[in-house]
Every structure is written in structure tokens, then in C-alpha cells.
Design a protein around this motif. Structure first.
Motif, PDB file in Angstrom:
ATOM      1  N   SER A   1       0.822  -1.213   0.000  1.00 25.69           N
ATOM      2  CA  SER A   1       0.000   0.000   0.000  1.00 25.69           C
ATOM      3  C   SER A   1       0.859   1.267   0.000  1.00 25.69           C
ATOM      4  CB  SER A   1      -0.927   0.003   1.219  1.00 25.69           C
ATOM      5  OG  SER A   1      -0.192   0.173   2.419  1.00 25.69           O
ATOM      6  N   MET A   2       2.089   1.141   0.490  1.00 26.57           N
ATOM      7  CA  MET A   2       3.009   2.276   0.488  1.00 26.57           C
ATOM      8  C   MET A   2       3.832   2.317  -0.799  1.00 26.57           C
ATOM      9  SD  MET A   2       4.357   2.535   4.434  1.00 26.57           S
ATOM     10  CE  MET A   2       4.682   0.788   4.668  1.00 26.57           C
ATOM     11  N   VAL A   3       3.444   1.490  -1.766  1.00 27.41           N
ATOM     12  CA  VAL A   3       4.110   1.408  -3.070  1.00 27.41           C
ATOM     13  C   VAL A   3       5.595   1.065  -2.915  1.00 27.41           C
ATOM     14  CG1 VAL A   3       4.207   2.475  -5.349  1.00 27.41           C
ATOM     15  CG2 VAL A   3       2.571   3.319  -3.700  1.00 27.41           C
ATOM     16  N   ALA A   4       5.887   0.169  -1.992  1.00 26.72           N
ATOM     17  CA  ALA A   4       7.264  -0.270  -1.794  1.00 26.72           C
ATOM     18  C   ALA A   4       7.668  -1.203  -2.932  1.00 26.72           C
ATOM     19  CB  ALA A   4       7.397  -1.001  -0.456  1.00 26.72           C
ATOM     20  N   SER A   5       8.911  -1.104  -3.338  1.00 22.38           N
ATOM     21  CA  SER A   5       9.427  -1.992  -4.372  1.00 22.38           C
ATOM     22  C   SER A   5       9.599  -3.400  -3.800  1.00 22.38           C
ATOM     23  CB  SER A   5      10.770  -1.487  -4.886  1.00 22.38           C
ATOM     24  OG  SER A   5      11.746  -1.531  -3.851  1.00 22.38           O
ATOM     25  N   ILE A   6       9.769  -4.369  -4.695  1.00 22.32           N
ATOM     26  CA  ILE A   6       9.985  -5.744  -4.243  1.00 22.32           C
ATOM     27  C   ILE A   6      11.205  -5.817  -3.326  1.00 22.32           C
ATOM     28  CG2 ILE A   6      10.568  -8.091  -4.971  1.00 22.32           C
ATOM     29  CD1 ILE A   6       7.714  -7.360  -5.545  1.00 22.32           C
ATOM     30  N   LYS A   7      12.265  -5.110  -3.704  1.00 18.51           N
ATOM     31  CA  LYS A   7      13.478  -5.100  -2.892  1.00 18.51           C
ATOM     32  C   LYS A   7      13.201  -4.542  -1.501  1.00 18.51           C
ATOM     33  CE  LYS A   7      18.150  -3.138  -2.766  1.00 18.51           C
ATOM     34  NZ  LYS A   7      19.140  -2.280  -3.468  1.00 18.51           N
ATOM     35  N   ASP A   8      12.425  -3.466  -1.430  1.00 16.33           N
ATOM     36  CA  ASP A   8      12.105  -2.879  -0.132  1.00 16.33           C
ATOM     37  C   ASP A   8      11.213  -3.799   0.697  1.00 16.33           C
ATOM     38  OD1 ASP A   8      13.613  -0.630  -0.536  1.00 16.33           O
ATOM     39  OD2 ASP A   8      11.950   0.581  -1.303  1.00 16.33           O
ATOM     40  N   VAL A   9      10.277  -4.452   0.031  1.00 14.12           N
ATOM     41  CA  VAL A   9       9.402  -5.390   0.744  1.00 14.12           C
ATOM     42  C   VAL A   9      10.231  -6.494   1.394  1.00 14.12           C
ATOM     43  CG1 VAL A   9       7.617  -7.156   0.475  1.00 14.12           C
ATOM     44  CG2 VAL A   9       7.377  -4.958  -0.693  1.00 14.12           C
ATOM     45  N   ILE A  10      11.211  -6.976   0.638  1.00  9.18           N
ATOM     46  CA  ILE A  10      12.047  -8.077   1.140  1.00  9.18           C
ATOM     47  C   ILE A  10      12.936  -7.616   2.291  1.00  9.18           C
ATOM     48  CG2 ILE A  10      13.918  -9.665   0.569  1.00  9.18           C
ATOM     49  CD1 ILE A  10      12.781  -9.758  -2.291  1.00  9.18           C
ATOM     50  N   PHE A  11      13.694  -6.538   2.071  1.00 10.17           N
ATOM     51  CA  PHE A  11      14.728  -6.154   3.039  1.00 10.17           C
ATOM     52  C   PHE A  11      14.221  -5.270   4.178  1.00 10.17           C
ATOM     53  CE2 PHE A  11      17.269  -7.315  -0.677  1.00 10.17           C
ATOM     54  CZ  PHE A  11      18.246  -8.093  -0.094  1.00 10.17           C
ATOM     55  N   LYS A  12      13.178  -4.486   3.928  1.00 11.00           N
ATOM     56  CA  LYS A  12      12.717  -3.559   4.956  1.00 11.00           C
ATOM     57  C   LYS A  12      11.490  -4.058   5.710  1.00 11.00           C
ATOM     58  CE  LYS A  12      14.561   0.571   2.664  1.00 11.00           C
ATOM     59  NZ  LYS A  12      14.248   1.917   2.112  1.00 11.00           N
ATOM     60  N   PHE A  13      10.859  -5.092   5.180  1.00 14.42           N
ATOM     61  CA  PHE A  13       9.664  -5.607   5.843  1.00 14.42           C
ATOM     62  C   PHE A  13       9.795  -7.096   6.179  1.00 14.42           C
ATOM     63  CE2 PHE A  13       8.296  -1.796   3.663  1.00 14.42           C
ATOM     64  CZ  PHE A  13       7.426  -1.206   4.571  1.00 14.42           C
ATOM     65  N   LEU A  14       9.933  -7.938   5.155  1.00 14.33           N
ATOM     66  CA  LEU A  14       9.956  -9.382   5.395  1.00 14.33           C
ATOM     67  C   LEU A  14      11.128  -9.803   6.284  1.00 14.33           C
ATOM     68  CD1 LEU A  14       8.986 -10.810   1.878  1.00 14.33           C
ATOM     69  CD2 LEU A  14       7.642 -10.930   3.982  1.00 14.33           C
ATOM     70  N   PHE A  15      12.355  -9.433   5.888  1.00 12.37           N
ATOM     71  CA  PHE A  15      13.518  -9.858   6.660  1.00 12.37           C
ATOM     72  C   PHE A  15      13.537  -9.239   8.057  1.00 12.37           C
ATOM     73  CE2 PHE A  15      16.509 -10.962   2.855  1.00 12.37           C
ATOM     74  CZ  PHE A  15      15.711 -12.060   2.584  1.00 12.37           C
ATOM     75  N   VAL A  16      13.041  -8.032   8.174  1.00 11.12           N
ATOM     76  CA  VAL A  16      12.996  -7.386   9.487  1.00 11.12           C
ATOM     77  C   VAL A  16      12.024  -8.120  10.409  1.00 11.12           C
ATOM     78  CG1 VAL A  16      12.325  -5.293  10.723  1.00 11.12           C
ATOM     79  CG2 VAL A  16      13.687  -5.124   8.630  1.00 11.12           C
ATOM     80  N   GLU A  17      10.845  -8.454   9.888  1.00 12.38           N
ATOM     81  CA  GLU A  17       9.847  -9.150  10.703  1.00 12.38           C
ATOM     82  C   GLU A  17      10.263 -10.583  11.019  1.00 12.38           C
ATOM     83  OE1 GLU A  17       6.980  -8.143  12.074  1.00 12.38           O
ATOM     84  OE2 GLU A  17       7.397  -6.083  11.456  1.00 12.38           O
ATOM     85  N   ALA A  18      10.967 -11.215  10.080  1.00 12.80           N
ATOM     86  CA  ALA A  18      11.293 -12.638  10.233  1.00 12.80           C
ATOM     87  C   ALA A  18      12.697 -12.870  10.774  1.00 12.80           C
ATOM     88  CB  ALA A  18      11.144 -13.341   8.878  1.00 12.80           C
ATOM     89  N   ARG A  19      13.410 -11.798  11.160  1.00 17.74           N
ATOM     90  CA  ARG A  19      14.823 -11.936  11.488  1.00 17.74           C
ATOM     91  C   ARG A  19      15.093 -12.918  12.622  1.00 17.74           C
ATOM     92  NH1 ARG A  19      15.668  -5.694  13.579  1.00 17.74           N
ATOM     93  NH2 ARG A  19      14.111  -5.728  15.254  1.00 17.74           N
ATOM     94  N   SER A  20      14.233 -12.943  13.634  1.00 15.75           N
ATOM     95  CA  SER A  20      14.440 -13.880  14.734  1.00 15.75           C
ATOM     96  C   SER A  20      14.320 -15.320  14.245  1.00 15.75           C
ATOM     97  CB  SER A  20      13.413 -13.624  15.844  1.00 15.75           C
ATOM     98  OG  SER A  20      13.581 -14.546  16.899  1.00 15.75           O
ATOM     99  N   GLY A  21      13.306 -15.594  13.436  1.00 16.41           N
ATOM    100  CA  GLY A  21      13.121 -16.938  12.897  1.00 16.41           C
ATOM    101  C   GLY A  21      14.248 -17.336  11.960  1.00 16.41           C
ATOM    102  N   LEU A  22      14.756 -16.368  11.202  1.00 17.79           N
ATOM    103  CA  LEU A  22      15.860 -16.652  10.288  1.00 17.79           C
ATOM    104  C   LEU A  22      17.121 -17.041  11.058  1.00 17.79           C
ATOM    105  CD1 LEU A  22      15.398 -13.755   7.699  1.00 17.79           C
ATOM    106  CD2 LEU A  22      14.825 -16.173   7.389  1.00 17.79           C
ATOM    107  N   VAL A  23      17.369 -16.357  12.170  1.00 17.70           N
ATOM    108  CA  VAL A  23      18.541 -16.678  12.989  1.00 17.70           C
ATOM    109  C   VAL A  23      18.380 -18.052  13.639  1.00 17.70           C
ATOM    110  CG1 VAL A  23      19.822 -16.053  15.079  1.00 17.70           C
ATOM    111  CG2 VAL A  23      19.193 -14.294  13.421  1.00 17.70           C
ATOM    112  N   LEU A  24      17.204 -18.335  14.162  1.00 18.84           N
ATOM    113  CA  LEU A  24      16.970 -19.649  14.770  1.00 18.84           C
ATOM    114  C   LEU A  24      17.080 -20.756  13.733  1.00 18.84           C
ATOM    115  CD1 LEU A  24      13.986 -18.905  17.195  1.00 18.84           C
ATOM    116  CD2 LEU A  24      16.342 -19.448  17.819  1.00 18.84           C
ATOM    117  N   GLY A  25      16.570 -20.487  12.529  1.00 18.29           N
ATOM    118  CA  GLY A  25      16.675 -21.472  11.465  1.00 18.29           C
ATOM    119  C   GLY A  25      18.123 -21.736  11.089  1.00 18.29           C
TER     120      GLY A  25
END
Length: 220
Positions: free
Chosen positions: A128-152
Motif C-alpha cells: 500500500s506504500m508502493v514499496a518496491s519488491i526489494k524494499d518489501v524483502i529487506f525492509k519488511f519481510l527480513f525485518v519481521e522474520a529476522r528472529s526466525g531466520l537466525v533460529l533457522g
């Protein structure tokens, strides 16, 4: 220091170094290839930003096939490929090839699962904020999932250590191979137990570090 450890200290340090090399290459492969692959798996799923049934089906099939292979058979199966890119199928360097491949497959699946745990509202807000795919990945997805990514990744590293014990079949060396050749096969039970203890200490340190980092960066 126990006498048996003093007697074999040169070989023990060499085997620890070999294990570090094999596990280190596996970690690099998991992060540099497994992380993007797992992200692509997530994005190409039905209903996601880069939905593509063909791409998802192919990637999903490849990852499933690699992960379902018994690791020892995978090592043997990859010998021609290992010889092609390394020049030999024997030694620590050669052992890193099958380890890197299984690392990529395992961690990519854990990355996909971590990203699937991100609330869908986060992605919708980014769009909705017209974020690019790159921004969605690095500024939203990876930020929200960072704890799970480290545990994984922590779970994966422990698996890599376990897999590395099998690499003696191609002369890969490592702590596990040393424990079998010098401890089990030569009936030096005390030496074998010390090697097991060393591996247990490594695993506990990795698990503690990974869990601590994941807790510290967890946004929840």
C-alpha cells in the motif's frame, strides 16, 4: 590434560580445523544461496507478490529431492560432480560440495517457513506504500522474520556439524571421522568419548549463541 589428548593433540587440532572448514563453507552456502532461494520460494507461492506456479513447482521439487536424499547416498551420488568442479572427490575441499548443497536446500526451506510466519498485513502495508519488491524483502519481510531466520540458521549449523561426521567416507576428515578412526576402530574408547564431548560443547555454544541473538533481535 588427559594423556590421550596430549598424545593426539596435533591430529585433534587438525580435525577441529577440518570441521570448521566444512561447516564454515556450509554456512556461507546457506546464507548466500539458501536465503535468496528460500525467499524466492516464498515470493513465488500462490497469492504472493511474484506468484509463479512453474517457478515455485520447480524450486520446491528440487529442494524436496535434495532434502529427502539420505546424506551418505547424496555424497556418493555427487562424486562425479564434485570431481568436476574441485578436481578430486577426496579431501576436505571435496567434502564441502555435498555439504554446501544440503545446506542450501535445508536452509532455504527454513527461510520459506520463517517468511510464511510473517503476518500478511505486513506485506499488504508495504504494498500500500508502493514499496518496491526489494524494499518489501529487506525492509519488511527480513525485518519481521529476522528472529526466525537466525533460529533457522542455528538449527542448520547444528545439522551441518552432524553431517560433517559422515564426510570421512570421502576423506573429508573432521572431528567425527577422527573419533571413528582413532577412537572406535582402534578401541580407544576414552579418546572417542573426548571427541564426542568436544562436539557436544560446540553444539551447545552454537545453540546458546543463536538463541540469545534471536531473542535480542526479536521485535515481539
Amino acid at each position: 590434560m588427559p594423556e590421550v589428548l596430549v598424545q593426539y593433540q596435533t591430529e585433534i587440532w587438525r580435525s577441529i580445523g577440518e570441521t570448521f572448514i566444512m561447516v564454515g563453507v556450509s554456512i556461507l552456502a546457506a546464507v548466500l544461496v539458501g536465503l535468496p532461494l528460500g525467499t524466492w520460494l516464498y515470493l513465488s507461492r500462490r497469492g504472493q507478490l511474484l506468484e509463479n506456479r512453474a517457478v515455485f513447482s520447480v524450486l520446491n521439487l528440487v529442494v524436496n529431492i535434495v532434502r529427502s536424499f539420505p546424506f551418505l547416498l547424496l555424497v556418493v551420488f555427487l562424486i562425479p560432480f564434485t570431481r568436476l568442479i574441485i578436481g578430486t572427490a577426496i579431501g576436505t575441499a571435496a567434502a564441502t560440495v555435498p555439504l554446501a548443497i544440503i545446506a542450501i536446500a535445508n536452509y532455504s526451506r527454513l527461510v520459506e517457513q520463517s517468511l510464511l510466519d510473517v503476518p500478511r498485513g505486513v506485506v499488504e502495508a508495504a504494498v500500500s506504500m508502493v514499496a518496491s519488491i526489494k524494499d518489501v524483502i529487506f525492509k519488511f519481510l527480513f525485518v519481521e522474520a529476522r528472529s526466525g531466520l537466525v533460529l533457522g540458521l542455528t538449527t542448520s549449523i547444528i545439522s551441518f556439524i552432524s553431517y560433517s561426521t559422515i564426510m570421512g567416507v570421502v576423506g573429508g576428515g573432521g572431528i567425527g571421522d577422527f573419533a571413528i578412526r582413532y577412537g572406535y576402530q582402534q578401541f580407544k574408547t576414552e579418546l572417542m568419548m573426548y571427541m564426542i564431548l568436544i562436539m557436544l560443547i560446540f553444539v551447545q555454544m552454537i545453540q546458546f549463541t543463536g538463541t540469545t541473538v534471536a531473542r535480542l533481535i526479536d521485535k515481539r
